[in-house]
Design a protein around this motif. Structure first.
Motif, PDB file in Angstrom:
ATOM      1  N   ARG A  48       0.835  -1.208   0.000  1.00  0.00           N
ATOM      2  CA  ARG A  48       0.000   0.000   0.000  1.00  0.00           C
ATOM      3  C   ARG A  48       0.873   1.263   0.000  1.00  0.00           C
ATOM      4  O   ARG A  48       0.671   2.169  -0.801  1.00  0.00           O
ATOM      5  N   GLN A  51       2.690   1.532  -3.380  1.00  0.00           N
ATOM      6  CA  GLN A  51       1.806   2.000  -4.450  1.00  0.00           C
ATOM      7  C   GLN A  51       1.582   3.501  -4.360  1.00  0.00           C
ATOM      8  O   GLN A  51       1.540   4.191  -5.376  1.00  0.00           O
ATOM      9  N   GLN A  52       1.469   4.014  -3.133  1.00  0.00           N
ATOM     10  CA  GLN A  52       1.300   5.459  -2.969  1.00  0.00           C
ATOM     11  C   GLN A  52       2.566   6.198  -3.398  1.00  0.00           C
ATOM     12  O   GLN A  52       2.486   7.214  -4.090  1.00  0.00           O
ATOM     13  N   GLN A  55       3.211   5.566  -7.229  1.00  0.00           N
ATOM     14  CA  GLN A  55       2.032   5.873  -8.029  1.00  0.00           C
ATOM     15  C   GLN A  55       1.813   4.813  -9.106  1.00  0.00           C
ATOM     16  O   GLN A  55       1.387   5.105 -10.218  1.00  0.00           O
ATOM     17  N   SER A  57      -0.118   1.063  -9.577  1.00  0.00           N
ATOM     18  CA  SER A  57      -1.108   0.197  -8.939  1.00  0.00           C
ATOM     19  C   SER A  57      -0.705  -1.276  -8.993  1.00  0.00           C
ATOM     20  O   SER A  57      -1.123  -2.058  -8.151  1.00  0.00           O
ATOM     21  N   ASP A  86       3.160   4.971   6.757  1.00  0.00           N
ATOM     22  CA  ASP A  86       1.810   4.647   6.301  1.00  0.00           C
ATOM     23  C   ASP A  86       0.794   5.626   6.899  1.00  0.00           C
ATOM     24  O   ASP A  86      -0.062   6.166   6.189  1.00  0.00           O
ATOM     25  N   LEU A  89       1.255   9.158   5.265  1.00  0.00           N
ATOM     26  CA  LEU A  89       0.724   9.252   3.903  1.00  0.00           C
ATOM     27  C   LEU A  89      -0.803   9.205   3.888  1.00  0.00           C
ATOM     28  O   LEU A  89      -1.438   9.840   3.045  1.00  0.00           O
ATOM     29  N   SER A  90      -1.377   8.453   4.834  1.00  0.00           N
ATOM     30  CA  SER A  90      -2.847   8.389   4.917  1.00  0.00           C
ATOM     31  C   SER A  90      -3.435   9.707   5.406  1.00  0.00           C
ATOM     32  O   SER A  90      -4.487  10.136   4.923  1.00  0.00           O
ATOM     33  N   PRO A  93      -2.131  13.061   2.277  1.00  0.00           N
ATOM     34  CA  PRO A  93      -1.879  12.604   0.904  1.00  0.00           C
ATOM     35  C   PRO A  93      -1.292  13.685  -0.004  1.00  0.00           C
ATOM     36  O   PRO A  93      -0.679  13.378  -1.020  1.00  0.00           O
TER      37      PRO A  93
END
Length: 167
Positions: A48, A51-52, A55, A57, A86, A89-90, A93
């Protein structure tokens, strides 16, 4: 903290390279795996965050597993740092919408870890100097981005030496 011998690190790097070439992670005896990753974070969290950051998927789960193992060996408190990254970033964003990856000064450790993760995905190497671990070459994001145009060094699509001829 356990000290890992150069031989052990080379064995792990060899195993990762072999599994990467095979396209799937070979099973590692559970005792050996426990010694290498005493508190490895979950692969889902790592994917996760990756992927962030990238960028992208669709990331190779075999490479992700190898990167987790390498980061756990080379980064101090990697599981806690990954959880912190994590959460950051959550909650923010917008940090990933900048032209350059720069975090606020109070999040310098998360920025350093984010850059290590990106380096692993794009260059296939985790850590620096004597602590660097080679994880992958062909499956790096850098090579995947140019695979339709550039032949990786060491792989020739023509007769020996054809790469030296002018187009």
């Amino acid at each position: 903290m356990k000290h890992y011998s150069r031989r052990r690190v080379l064995q792990v790097a060899g195993l990762v390279a072999l599994s990467n070439a095979a396209g799937q992670l070979l099973s590692v005896p559970s005792v050996f795996a426990a010694q290498l990753t005493p508190a490895a974070p979950s692969l889902a969290v790592f994917l996760r965050v990756s992927q962030q950051l990238t960028q992208q998927s669709q990331l190779n789960p075999t490479v992700a597993q190898a990167l987790v193992q390498a980061l756990n060996l080379t980064q101090k408190d990697f599981p806690a740092g990954l959880a912190q990254l994590d959460a950051l970033l959550s909650s923010q964003p917008a940090l990933l919408q900048q032209d350059k990856l720069v975090f606020p000064e109070q999040n310098a450790a998360s920025e350093k870890l984010a850059k290590s993760i990106l380096g692993g995905w794009y260059n296939g190497v985790v850590g620096k100097g004597n602590n660097a671990l080679y994880v992958t070459y062909i499956n790096t994001l850098a090579n995947q981005a140019v695979k339709d145009k550039v032949v990786p060094p060491g792989f020739s699509y023509g007769p020996c030496g054809s790469w030296a001829q002018q187009p």
